[in-house]
Design a protein around this motif. Sequence first.
Motif, PDB file in Angstrom:
ATOM      1  N   TYR A  63       6.133 -65.890 -39.445  1.00 15.62           N
ATOM      2  CA  TYR A  63       4.945 -65.067 -39.239  1.00 15.62           C
ATOM      3  C   TYR A  63       4.649 -64.843 -37.758  1.00 15.62           C
ATOM      4  O   TYR A  63       4.226 -63.757 -37.361  1.00 15.62           O
ATOM      5  N   LEU A  64       4.847 -65.891 -36.941  1.00 13.10           N
ATOM      6  CA  LEU A  64       4.621 -65.714 -35.510  1.00 13.10           C
ATOM      7  C   LEU A  64       5.583 -64.670 -34.955  1.00 13.10           C
ATOM      8  O   LEU A  64       5.184 -63.754 -34.221  1.00 13.10           O
ATOM      9  N   LYS A 101       4.579 -61.161 -36.210  1.00 13.82           N
ATOM     10  CA  LYS A 101       3.364 -60.600 -35.617  1.00 13.82           C
ATOM     11  C   LYS A 101       3.565 -60.253 -34.148  1.00 13.82           C
ATOM     12  O   LYS A 101       3.161 -59.170 -33.698  1.00 13.82           O
ATOM     13  N   SER A 120       5.862 -57.134 -34.030  1.00  9.98           N
ATOM     14  CA  SER A 120       5.290 -55.861 -34.481  1.00  9.98           C
ATOM     15  C   SER A 120       4.140 -55.423 -33.583  1.00  9.98           C
ATOM     16  O   SER A 120       3.950 -54.224 -33.351  1.00  9.98           O
ATOM     17  N   GLU A 121       3.374 -56.383 -33.067  1.00  7.80           N
ATOM     18  CA  GLU A 121       2.255 -56.004 -32.211  1.00  7.80           C
ATOM     19  C   GLU A 121       2.736 -55.435 -30.875  1.00  7.80           C
ATOM     20  O   GLU A 121       2.132 -54.508 -30.330  1.00  7.80           O
ATOM     21  N   PRO A 148       6.155 -50.846 -36.257  1.00  8.00           N
ATOM     22  CA  PRO A 148       6.013 -52.304 -36.332  1.00  8.00           C
ATOM     23  C   PRO A 148       7.220 -52.997 -36.981  1.00  8.00           C
ATOM     24  O   PRO A 148       7.600 -54.089 -36.579  1.00  8.00           O
ATOM     25  N   PRO A 185       7.354 -59.468 -44.565  1.00 10.42           N
ATOM     26  CA  PRO A 185       7.855 -59.877 -43.243  1.00 10.42           C
ATOM     27  C   PRO A 185       8.965 -60.931 -43.333  1.00 10.42           C
ATOM     28  O   PRO A 185       9.848 -60.970 -42.482  1.00 10.42           O
TER      29      PRO A 185
END
Lengths: 475, 475
Positions: free
Chosen positions: B49-50, B53, B56-57, B66, B343
Amino acid sequence: MVNWFGSLIEGAPWMFPDLLSLPLLGQVSEAEVEPLVLTSVLLSLIVVYLAAKVGSEICIRINLPPVLGELIGGLVVGVSVLHLIVLAETGDSPESALIKLVGWVAGLEGEALQQVSQAESRVISVLAELGVIILLFEIGLESNLKELIRVGPQAAIVAVVGVAVPFTVGTTGLITLFGLGTIPAIFAGAALTATSIGITAKVLADLKKLSSTEGQIIIGAAVLDDVLGIIVLAVVASLAKTGEVQIAHVIYLMVGAVTFLVGSIFIGRILNPYFVALVDRLQTRGQILITALIFAFLLAYLAAAIQLETILGAFAAGLILAETSKHQELQEKVSPIADMLAPIFFIAVGARTDVSVLNPFNPDNRPGLIIASFLVVVAIVGKLLSGFVVFGQPGINRLAVGIGMIPRGEVGLVFAGVGATSGILSESLDAAIIVMVIFTTFLAPPLLRLVFGNTEDAQGLTTAEIKATAPGEQQ
Amino acid sequence: MVNWFGSLIEGAPWMFPDLLSLPLLGQVSEAEVEPLVLTSVLLSLIVVYLAAKVGSEICIRINLPPVLGELIGGLVVGVSVLHLIVLAETGDSPESALIKLVGWVAGLEGEALQQVSQAESRVISVLAELGVIILLFEIGLESNLKELIRVGPQAAIVAVVGVAVPFTVGTTGLITLFGLGTIPAIFAGAALTATSIGITAKVLADLKKLSSTEGQIIIGAAVLDDVLGIIVLAVVASLAKTGEVQIAHVIYLMVGAVTFLVGSIFIGRILNPYFVALVDRLQTRGQILITALIFAFLLAYLAAAIQLETILGAFAAGLILAETSKHQELQEKVSPIADMLAPIFFIAVGARTDVSVLNPFNPDNRPGLIIASFLVVVAIVGKLLSGFVVFGQPGINRLAVGIGMIPRGEVGLVFAGVGATSGILSESLDAAIIVMVIFTTFLAPPLLRLVFGNTEDAQGLTTAEIKATAPGEQQ
C-alpha cells in the motif's frame, strides 16, 4: 509449428485427465499448482458465502442473531458435516470434497493436489484472520471514546463485575471441579468475559430500547467489556504461547496491553489532524481507505510483534480513527470490506469445530457436555449479577441490564477461534465454549424482550419515545 | 504450576531467539508457522500500500495516470530494487528482506521460515489475483451494454482495427524480424490490442472532451476494445497452456468465449429480476455485495473450468449486474474492495518485473530493448490507424480518436501479469511489454491535450460546453 488438428481429440480436455497430468512425472511445478490454488480459493469462497448467507438469513427470520447463523453454516460445511471447508491445523493437509472436485476437473491428483489443498487452506485461514482484523477495526471505528467516558461509572462497574465474576468462577470451577490445566481453564474462563456489542446493540435497537437508561448502561458496559475482553484475550493468548502462567509475564503483558492501547490512542490523537490533512492532500482512488488500512495493519503488526494479538492493534487503530472528522466516510468504506471478509472468519470458526464430540450417546463426550452446561450457567449467572451492582439508579430494571450483557457473540467466537488455532483448547473444551456462545447468544434476545415487555407496564415509554410516536399509531 | 519469576529473564523474548526456536529441533509445527504467515502478510500489505500510494500520488501530480505509479512502485519494492515483495514463480522460495525481518523479530529461521516465506508469497499472489478479478468485475459493472450498442458502428470499426492491426503487425513482426516462438509472439501481439478504458475516460474527463463526438467514439471503442482484449487474452492464455497453436482449439476457445459471454449475459438478463428480488428479500448485512460476489466468483470459476480465464467470468458478471436496478448501489460496495485489492495486483506485476534486463550497458539486454522499441512503434501506429477508418463523420478529428486509443493501462498490465505468472513470456519480453505499456500510457495524456488544443481553434467548443461555461469564466 502450427498444429491444425492436434486438439480435435481433446475438445473436452477434462475428460482425459492423464493427458493433462503428464508433468506429474517430474517435480511438481509451480505453474501447475498456482492456477488451481486460485480456483480452489474461488470455490471455497462461494461455499463460505453460501453457508454464511443461508445460515444468517434463516437465523434472522427466527429472531436469532445472524452471526449465529454464520457459525452454524460453518459447522455444516466444515469437518462436522459436509467436509467442504477443511482447514488444516495439525500440519497434515486433509483433502476436502471441494479440493477433490477441483482436482477432478483439472485432472490433477497426488502430490500436486496435496500442495493445492495445503495452499488453499492457508489462504482461507489468512483471509479469515484478515476478516477478524477488519471486523475489530470496524468495531473500533463504531466505538466512541467520549461516549465511553460519558456513560461513566455505571457502565464501568457493570463491565468490571461482568468480566470478573464469570472469569473467576469459571476458571476456578474448571480447575477445582473438572481438574483442567491452568492454561485451558484460564482460556475458557476468559471466553466467558466478553459481551457482543454488535448483538446487544442490534437487539436493543430492535426493541427500541437503545435510548433508555438501561440501554445506555448496557451499551456503555458492552463497549468497555469489548475492550476488557480484548485485553484479556491478548493476555491469555500470549500466556498460553509460553506454556506456563508466569506472573511477571502477565504483568509485562498487562502493562504492555495498557501501554499499547493508551499509548497508541494518545499518540494517535496527536497524529489524527495529520491523518486528516494527509488524506485531504491525496488525489488518487482509495485515499482514505488505503491510508487507514496502512495504519490498522501497522498497529496490528506492532501488537503482534510485542506479543499481543493483531486484533488489539486493529481495534486501537479503529478507536483512534473514530475520533477524526473522517470517521463517517471511513466507516462507509470499511463496511463492505468487513461484509466480504468477516463471514470467512465466522465460517472458519464453525468449520474447525467438530460437533461430534457433543454427541451424548458417546460416553467419551459426557465430560465435555458437563463442562458446557457448567460454562453456560456461569456465563448467564455471572452477567446477571453484573446488573445488580448498578448504584444510584433506584427505578432501574437491573435484570434487563444483566440480560443485556449475556450474548457473547463475535468476541466469544474470537476466543474459540484463537484457542482452536493455537491448539490451547482440547476439542471438547473448544466445542463447549462454542455451545456456551451459541446458548448465550440464543437466549438473550427472547429473554430481553420478555423483561422489557414486563417493565413497559410499570414504567411505560420514555419521554423521547412518546414524543417520537404519532398519536394515531399509539395503542 | 504457577511460575512467578520464570519470565523475568525473558521480558524481551525476541532478544533470545534460541529460547523460542526450540521446537525447530523436531518437525516444523503448523502452530509456529501460521501466526508468522499472518504477520508477514500484514507487513507485505503495508509495503504494497505504501508503494502504491507513493507511486500513484507522484504520478497524478505530474499528470500521469495513477496506475503507472503503482506499477513503478511495484518495481521499486520488488526484485528490481528493494527485494521487499518477492513473489516466487519458479517453485523455489527466495527469502525477501521482509521475511528476514519477520523471522528475526520472531526468532525463527531455516525450514520453518522458508515455509512462512512460501505461504506468504502464495497468499499475496492469490490476493493479487482476487484483485484483478474484482477489478474486471468493477469494469464490467461500469460498462453498459446499451451504451455499447448506441455508439454502434463507428466505435466498432475503431475497436476492430485498433485490435487487428497491432496484433497482426506485432505478432508477424516478432516472428519474422525477431525469430520469436509463435506462442510468445502471439501473447505479446495480444498485449498490444487492449485500450485502457479507465485511463482514456479519465484523460478525456480532465480535458472536458467526454461529450464531444471524438470522445464518444473513443469511449465506445475503448469499451468494445476491453471486451475484445479480454477475449483475446482468454484465448491466448488458454492457447499458451497447451504449448502449441492448435487451430481447432482456437476455434473451440473462441466459440467457448463467445458462447460463455453471450450465454452468460443472455441467461444473466433472464435471471436479473430474480437477483433483485432475492437481494430485496435478504435482511442481513452485505446482502447485495455477498450475493454479487457469489455470482462473480461462480462465473469466474466456470470460466476457468472451461479453460478460459477467471477475469472473463468476473467481467461478464459485472456486465450482467450492470443491467439491474441495483448496479449503482453495488458499484458503491465493490469500489472499496477494488480500492483494497486492485493495488496488490499492480504492485505484484511491478514486483515480478526485473528491469535489470533493460540496462542498455549490458549487451545481453539489447535484443529485449530492440523488441521494446518495436512494440512501442507498433502500439502507437496501430492505434493511430484505427482513428482514420472512422466513416461518415467529415469534420471529425481522426488523429484525436487514434491518440485516445493509445493508452494500454490496466489491461496491458493484465497481459504482462498473466504472461509472467504462467511463464509464457521470457523476462526480456515481459519487460518489453511493460515498457510498451508505460510508454503508451505515458504518451497519450500530453499528446491528447496537444491535438485537442489545436482543434479548439478550428472547431471551437461544442454547444453543450458553451452553455455550461459561464460568460465571466470564458476566455
